[in-house]
Design a protein around this motif. Structure first.
Motif, PDB file in Angstrom:
ATOM      1  N   SER A  52      -2.904   4.685   0.300  1.00 30.17           N
ATOM      2  CA  SER A  52      -2.432   4.002   1.510  1.00 30.17           C
ATOM      3  C   SER A  52      -2.771   4.813   2.755  1.00 30.17           C
ATOM      4  O   SER A  52      -3.245   4.270   3.755  1.00 30.17           O
ATOM      5  N   ASN A 107      -5.627  -5.246   1.048  1.00 28.45           N
ATOM      6  CA  ASN A 107      -4.382  -5.478   0.312  1.00 28.45           C
ATOM      7  C   ASN A 107      -4.648  -6.088  -1.065  1.00 28.45           C
ATOM      8  O   ASN A 107      -5.423  -7.040  -1.195  1.00 28.45           O
ATOM      9  N   GLY A 108      -4.014  -5.519  -2.051  1.00 28.43           N
ATOM     10  CA  GLY A 108      -4.167  -6.016  -3.416  1.00 28.43           C
ATOM     11  C   GLY A 108      -5.244  -5.318  -4.212  1.00 28.43           C
ATOM     12  O   GLY A 108      -5.255  -5.409  -5.447  1.00 28.43           O
ATOM     13  N   GLN A 109      -6.164  -4.642  -3.522  1.00 33.54           N
ATOM     14  CA  GLN A 109      -7.189  -3.911  -4.259  1.00 33.54           C
ATOM     15  C   GLN A 109      -6.543  -2.752  -5.013  1.00 33.54           C
ATOM     16  O   GLN A 109      -5.756  -1.994  -4.446  1.00 33.54           O
ATOM     17  N   PRO A 110      -6.862  -2.601  -6.307  1.00 31.48           N
ATOM     18  CA  PRO A 110      -6.153  -1.611  -7.129  1.00 31.48           C
ATOM     19  C   PRO A 110      -6.788  -0.232  -7.115  1.00 31.48           C
ATOM     20  O   PRO A 110      -7.948  -0.065  -6.758  1.00 31.48           O
ATOM     21  N   PRO A 159      -2.278  -2.276  -8.048  1.00 32.65           N
ATOM     22  CA  PRO A 159      -2.638  -2.843  -6.747  1.00 32.65           C
ATOM     23  C   PRO A 159      -1.892  -2.121  -5.613  1.00 32.65           C
ATOM     24  O   PRO A 159      -0.734  -1.735  -5.769  1.00 32.65           O
ATOM     25  N   THR A 184      -0.755  -2.473  -1.626  1.00 29.90           N
ATOM     26  CA  THR A 184      -0.572  -3.418  -0.527  1.00 29.90           C
ATOM     27  C   THR A 184       0.277  -2.782   0.560  1.00 29.90           C
ATOM     28  O   THR A 184       1.292  -2.137   0.281  1.00 29.90           O
ATOM     29  N   ARG A 236       2.339  -3.383   4.274  1.00 24.87           N
ATOM     30  CA  ARG A 236       2.897  -4.253   5.305  1.00 24.87           C
ATOM     31  C   ARG A 236       2.680  -3.583   6.652  1.00 24.87           C
ATOM     32  O   ARG A 236       2.755  -2.358   6.757  1.00 24.87           O
ATOM     33  N   VAL A 238       3.447  -9.742   4.024  1.00 26.65           N
ATOM     34  CA  VAL A 238       2.153  -9.072   3.912  1.00 26.65           C
ATOM     35  C   VAL A 238       1.079 -10.076   4.341  1.00 26.65           C
ATOM     36  O   VAL A 238       1.295 -11.261   4.340  1.00 26.65           O
ATOM     37  N   GLY A 239      -0.052  -9.536   4.754  1.00 25.72           N
ATOM     38  CA  GLY A 239      -1.141 -10.425   5.138  1.00 25.72           C
ATOM     39  C   GLY A 239      -1.225 -10.727   6.616  1.00 25.72           C
ATOM     40  O   GLY A 239      -2.168 -11.356   7.074  1.00 25.72           O
TER      41      GLY A 239
END
Length: 279
Positions: A179, A224-227, A236, A238, A240, A272-273
């Motif tokens: 992160s 976001n979501g990529q592991p 994953p 993610t 915010r 998120v997003g």
């Protein structure tokens, strides 16, 4: 109260002696307590060991010297009490998941494990003895912004407690590092990313234009979501994101007020997003 004073003295002693040999017995002596008492208080306040904290603080300072000081890796290793460049490189890789030489080429920020600030609060039924991360460099960055208004982008990791509980702390630490890497990549050469909490980061953008801030944040949102992989597990990651707009160049906001406002913004950001804005 005595336990909190021990905690405060221990933090100060460690910070003042990061470039010197440090033994836990010496820290206990400086705090006027037994070694067992020191270790008990330290674990209660930080949920980690003295050895781990000292190592992470040294390696964070090492990272800053790698990026900003005109020193060889050998000089940096010796400065922070590593017996050889090889020992230093192994320790550095364990925290940063990259070699010192690659770190210098790929990273822009170093404050992955800032100094902790003892935080005593009187609560009903007792006293909370906890800590905050030192955000003085972030505060200085805000003071240096020339525009009267600027957004601070705040990031926190979604689902970290689940990772820690179900996969393990090692996996959680890997998620936090990834992160920070994503936030650092967004910041680039023009800004610095700071860790302001266990799973929270911030960047002073120097921008008052919402479109420009949105573009910055988008580069993180797209990931976001990529592991990541840790011990055979694909996890994953993610983040915010919230954007806190500060006026008058931040000169009228106090240090602790800045910390509290960033925390408040992140606590209210559950989606998120997309970026959640706070004026």
């Amino acid at each position: 109260m005595k336990s909190f004073c021990i905690f405060v003295d221990a933090v100060s002693y460690i910070e003042e002696n990061l470039c010197e040999p440090i033994t836990q017995e010496e820290i206990a002596a400086a705090c006027c307590c037994s070694l067992s008492t020191l270790q008990k208080v330290w674990r209660y306040c930080t949920h980690t060991t003295l050895k781990e904290y000292i190592s992470k603080r040294r390696l964070t300072r090492c990272a800053d010297d790698i990026l900003r000081a005109d020193m060889s890796l050998t000089e940096i290793a010796m400065k922070y009490q590593y017996n050889s460049p090889e020992v230093f490189s192994r320790a550095f890789y364990k925290l940063w998941n990259t070699s010192p030489s690659k770190f210098k080429k790929e990273w822009h920020s170093s404050e992955f494990f800032p100094k902790i600030i003892p935080d005593e609060k009187k609560l009903e039924g007792g006293i909370y003895m906890g800590k905050r991360f030192d955000i003085s460099q972030l505060y200085d960055e805000l003071q240096a912004v020339k525009k009267k208004e600027s957004y601070v982008l705040c990031f926190d990791v979604a689902g970290l407690s689940w990772v820690n509980s179900n996969i393990g702390r090692k996996a959680g630490d890997s998620v936090i590092l990834e992160s920070f890497r994503r936030v650092d990549a967004m910041a680039g050469n023009d800004m610095i990313a700071f860790r302001i909490g266990g799973d929270e980061f911030a960047v002073v953008t120097g921008e008052s234009d919402k479109n420009a801030v949105e573009k910055m944040a988008k580069s993180v949102i797209e990931l976001n979501g990529q592991p990541i992989e840790c011990d055979g597990e694909r996890i994953p990651v993610t983040l915010r994101i919230s954007a806190l707009k500060l006026s008058d160049n931040g000169h009228h906001i106090r240090y602790h007020e800045l910390f509290d406002r960033m925390q408040e913004a992140m606590c209210k950001t559950h989606e998120v997003g997309r970026v959640i804005y706070f004026e």
